[in-house]
Design an enzyme around this catalytic site. Sequence first.
Site, PDB file in Angstrom:
ATOM      1  N   HIS A 147      -1.518   0.981   7.639  1.00 20.16           N
ATOM      2  CA  HIS A 147      -2.007   0.914   6.251  1.00 20.16           C
ATOM      3  C   HIS A 147      -2.006   2.318   5.656  1.00 20.16           C
ATOM      4  O   HIS A 147      -2.348   3.295   6.337  1.00 20.16           O
ATOM      5  CB  HIS A 147      -3.424   0.328   6.221  1.00 20.16           C
ATOM      6  N   CYS A 190       0.831  -1.210   0.000  1.00 23.44           N
ATOM      7  CA  CYS A 190       0.000   0.000   0.000  1.00 23.44           C
ATOM      8  C   CYS A 190       0.862   1.256   0.000  1.00 23.44           C
ATOM      9  O   CYS A 190       0.471   2.299  -0.538  1.00 23.44           O
ATOM     10  CB  CYS A 190      -0.945   0.005   1.196  1.00 23.44           C
TER      11      CYS A 190
END
Length: 469
Positions: free
Chosen positions: A423, A130
């Site tokens: 994340h 990510c």
Amino acid sequence: MNRLHSCLSCVFFGCFTEKHIHKHAETKQHNLAVDLYHGVIYCFMCKDYVYDKDIEQIAKETKEKILKLLTSISTDVSQQQRMTSGVEEKHSTCESKEQEPKLVKPKKKRRKKSVCTVGLRGLINLGNTCFMNCIVQALTHIPLLKDFFLSDKHKCVMTSPSLCLVCEMSSLFHAMYSGSRTPHIPYKLLHLIWIHAEHLAGYRQQDAHEFLIAILDVLHRHSKDDSVGQEANNPNCCNCIIDQIFTGGLQSDVTCQACHSVSTTIDPCWDISLDLPGSCATFSSQSPEGADSTVSRDDHIPGIPSLTDCLQWFTRPEYLGSSAKIKCSSCQSYQESTKQLTMKKLPIVACFHLKRFEHVGKQRRKINTFISFPLELDMTPFLASTKDSRMKEDQPPTDCTPNENKYSLFAVINHHGTLESGHYTSFIRQQKDQWFSCDDAIITKATIEDLLYSEGYLLFYHKQGLEKE
């Protein structure tokens, strides 16, 4: 994927990727062609796209008509397929024509809810990637980078082009702007990063800021031969596309406290890393408690530490102390001094890194302090020239500031979670005021409030004067 173009001087059609339209332009000296998907005009003399508001409006209106036509055709065909079982073809066609107006209308309503914007495409997470996906989303929305790669301006001189990161970025830009709505799989980009930036190799979660610096460094090294106006006698002088867009000049002024002489150095920089309230380099700022929660496009959230506060702290005069004496060239002796950083040269794209990850001794922690940031930023107060004029005239600069120092926000990268388990997602601006949230393969429409209330880790601003509508 071959990007079909039509010559504007005759009836020739040719693809851009395989250079058929280029060969036609060269042999016939027909220098203008229109990209039949995007509706933009390409000039083969300038080797760049022509930006004209009237042409872009025609392209937009034509696209809308084509979308309506495609909706009508797909609805007609699907209805015919459902009706053919057990009935005559003529009868099914007639039925589909009668049903068509009813079927087209709900289709249009559904279209408004879905994301169908060229250049916005999800990216598959290949295992804790990510951090890479959010940087790719930001880079692919920089107008000058888009022009460079979609105009095929890179001339690869590497013995093995398959190892060239600039070639891969060119392919990536073509894929992102192909109009495909299925998520792209950036496996080759990841592979090349592992090769050229070995410290990022492996499936561990990496820092998005570290990845940004690494990819800019490799792109810079692989695109030096594309430089324009490079001084042959100076190997350190580079005017590649990365330097043209990202490189700013950071001025450091060290002032002797004894004789007040100033020693100045100017260093190139691709980004600015800013300390936050709550870090070891804490600075005074208003407390968020009891702050007004109203979002304003200029002041944003009153009472909350802001990006401007961080920049003011970054450019403050800093007393270096008696333990860090320097040898003054005027006094010819070691003296106490102050140091001040300002911007000598502003980049086209300004990237601000909010230092949320702090390492103190053996301890590592994340700083979750909320920092408000503006949609439009004026960098005039932080320029070296502003500091000089303030010292000479002993008065603050006027409110009337040059437009060339003003920036618009176009991308924000956020980190969610902790250092151990986090994340990355991003907000990307499309057109003037349309914002989208990019979470790997999932892209959704976002509001200004979603954007301005996000935590903020990397902030990307573009010079307003060089932005294209």
